[in-house]
Motif scaffolding. Structure first.
Motif, PDB file in Angstrom:
ATOM      1  N   VAL A  22     -10.292  59.965  67.902  1.00 39.58           N
ATOM      2  CA  VAL A  22      -8.945  59.574  68.312  1.00 39.58           C
ATOM      3  C   VAL A  22      -8.369  60.574  69.596  1.00 39.58           C
ATOM      4  CG1 VAL A  22      -6.253  59.335  67.866  1.00 39.58           C
ATOM      5  CG2 VAL A  22      -8.065  58.296  66.401  1.00 39.58           C
ATOM      6  N   ALA A  23      -8.685  61.762  69.294  1.00 35.41           N
ATOM      7  CA  ALA A  23      -8.049  62.830  70.321  1.00 35.41           C
ATOM      8  C   ALA A  23      -8.963  62.593  71.465  1.00 35.41           C
ATOM      9  CB  ALA A  23      -8.326  64.227  69.712  1.00 35.41           C
ATOM     10  N   THR A  24     -10.254  62.345  71.328  1.00 32.36           N
ATOM     11  CA  THR A  24     -11.119  62.178  72.645  1.00 32.36           C
ATOM     12  C   THR A  24     -10.532  61.039  73.398  1.00 32.36           C
ATOM     13  OG1 THR A  24     -13.068  63.224  71.531  1.00 32.36           O
ATOM     14  CG2 THR A  24     -13.527  61.684  73.380  1.00 32.36           C
ATOM     15  N   LEU A  25     -10.287  59.720  72.663  1.00 30.93           N
ATOM     16  CA  LEU A  25      -9.924  58.714  73.513  1.00 30.93           C
ATOM     17  C   LEU A  25      -8.411  58.761  73.995  1.00 30.93           C
ATOM     18  CD1 LEU A  25     -10.735  55.905  70.593  1.00 30.93           C
ATOM     19  CD2 LEU A  25     -12.098  56.346  72.783  1.00 30.93           C
ATOM     20  N   GLU A  26      -7.656  59.557  73.330  1.00 32.73           N
ATOM     21  CA  GLU A  26      -6.333  60.068  73.808  1.00 32.73           C
ATOM     22  C   GLU A  26      -6.512  60.715  75.255  1.00 32.73           C
ATOM     23  OE1 GLU A  26      -4.115  61.565  70.554  1.00 32.73           O
ATOM     24  OE2 GLU A  26      -3.601  59.485  70.150  1.00 32.73           O
ATOM     25  N   ALA A  27      -7.446  61.936  75.128  1.00 32.86           N
ATOM     26  CA  ALA A  27      -7.956  62.539  76.254  1.00 32.86           C
ATOM     27  C   ALA A  27      -8.130  61.846  77.376  1.00 32.86           C
ATOM     28  CB  ALA A  27      -8.590  63.813  76.036  1.00 32.86           C
ATOM     29  N   GLU A  28      -8.967  60.886  76.982  1.00 30.63           N
ATOM     30  CA  GLU A  28      -9.663  60.021  78.305  1.00 30.63           C
ATOM     31  C   GLU A  28      -8.651  59.101  78.700  1.00 30.63           C
ATOM     32  OE1 GLU A  28     -12.758  57.892  76.521  1.00 30.63           O
ATOM     33  OE2 GLU A  28     -13.999  59.507  76.442  1.00 30.63           O
ATOM     34  N   ASN A  29      -7.650  58.720  77.982  1.00 25.65           N
ATOM     35  CA  ASN A  29      -6.549  57.643  78.384  1.00 25.65           C
ATOM     36  C   ASN A  29      -5.738  58.442  79.551  1.00 25.65           C
ATOM     37  OD1 ASN A  29      -7.652  55.455  77.386  1.00 25.65           O
ATOM     38  ND2 ASN A  29      -6.322  55.489  75.471  1.00 25.65           N
ATOM     39  N   ASP A  30      -5.370  59.817  78.981  1.00 27.93           N
ATOM     40  CA  ASP A  30      -4.387  60.849  79.651  1.00 27.93           C
ATOM     41  C   ASP A  30      -4.965  61.117  81.139  1.00 27.93           C
ATOM     42  OD1 ASP A  30      -2.463  60.686  77.580  1.00 27.93           O
ATOM     43  OD2 ASP A  30      -2.929  62.484  76.896  1.00 27.93           O
ATOM     44  N   ALA A  31      -6.418  61.207  81.143  1.00 21.68           N
ATOM     45  CA  ALA A  31      -7.024  61.630  82.249  1.00 21.68           C
ATOM     46  C   ALA A  31      -7.175  60.492  83.039  1.00 21.68           C
ATOM     47  CB  ALA A  31      -8.286  62.416  81.949  1.00 21.68           C
ATOM     48  N   SER A  32      -7.221  59.197  82.780  1.00 18.80           N
ATOM     49  CA  SER A  32      -7.619  58.132  83.793  1.00 18.80           C
ATOM     50  C   SER A  32      -6.275  58.064  84.712  1.00 18.80           C
ATOM     51  CB  SER A  32      -7.559  56.864  82.883  1.00 18.80           C
ATOM     52  OG  SER A  32      -6.522  56.608  82.220  1.00 18.80           O
ATOM     53  N   PRO A  33      -6.465  57.587  86.049  1.00 20.95           N
ATOM     54  CA  PRO A  33      -5.453  57.288  86.821  1.00 20.95           C
ATOM     55  C   PRO A  33      -4.530  56.453  86.419  1.00 20.95           C
ATOM     56  CG  PRO A  33      -7.372  56.836  87.792  1.00 20.95           C
ATOM     57  CD  PRO A  33      -7.639  56.990  86.475  1.00 20.95           C
ATOM     58  N   LYS A  34      -3.106  56.371  86.523  1.00 21.48           N
ATOM     59  CA  LYS A  34      -2.247  55.513  86.257  1.00 21.48           C
ATOM     60  C   LYS A  34      -1.575  54.751  87.437  1.00 21.48           C
ATOM     61  CE  LYS A  34      -1.486  57.897  82.223  1.00 21.48           C
ATOM     62  NZ  LYS A  34      -0.846  58.031  80.948  1.00 21.48           N
TER      63      LYS A  34
END
Length: 78
Positions: free
Chosen positions: A61-73
């Motif tokens: 979950v932490a990895t997925l959240e970090a990936e989501n935060d790093a993706s351009p919005k």
């Protein structure tokens, strides 16, 4: 389903519900998550408390959240 397994899933589903802020109408999702965790624990021969499974899930979950935060919005600049 054995009584021990049912009790474990029931307690885990309740803990998931509490951790989620006690949302109304999501009990089936919490039950399914708890049952999946128990099944995974049984397949991997994890400890009875399932701590190994929970650690792996938290990391995922932490990895997925970090990936989501790093993706351009998408941003609207006006």
């Amino acid at each position: 389903m054995t009584d021990e397994r049912f009790e474990w899933i029931s307690k885990r589903a309740y803990a998931i519900w509490e951790a989620a802020g006690r949302p109304w109408g999501c009990n089936h999702l919490h039950w399914e998550q708890a049952a999946a965790e128990r099944e995974h624990m049984e397949r991997t021969r994890a400890s009875t408390d399932g701590e190994e499974v929970l650690i792996r899930l938290r990391r995922k979950v932490a990895t997925l959240e970090a990936e989501n935060d790093a993706s351009p919005k998408d941003r609207n600049v006006g």
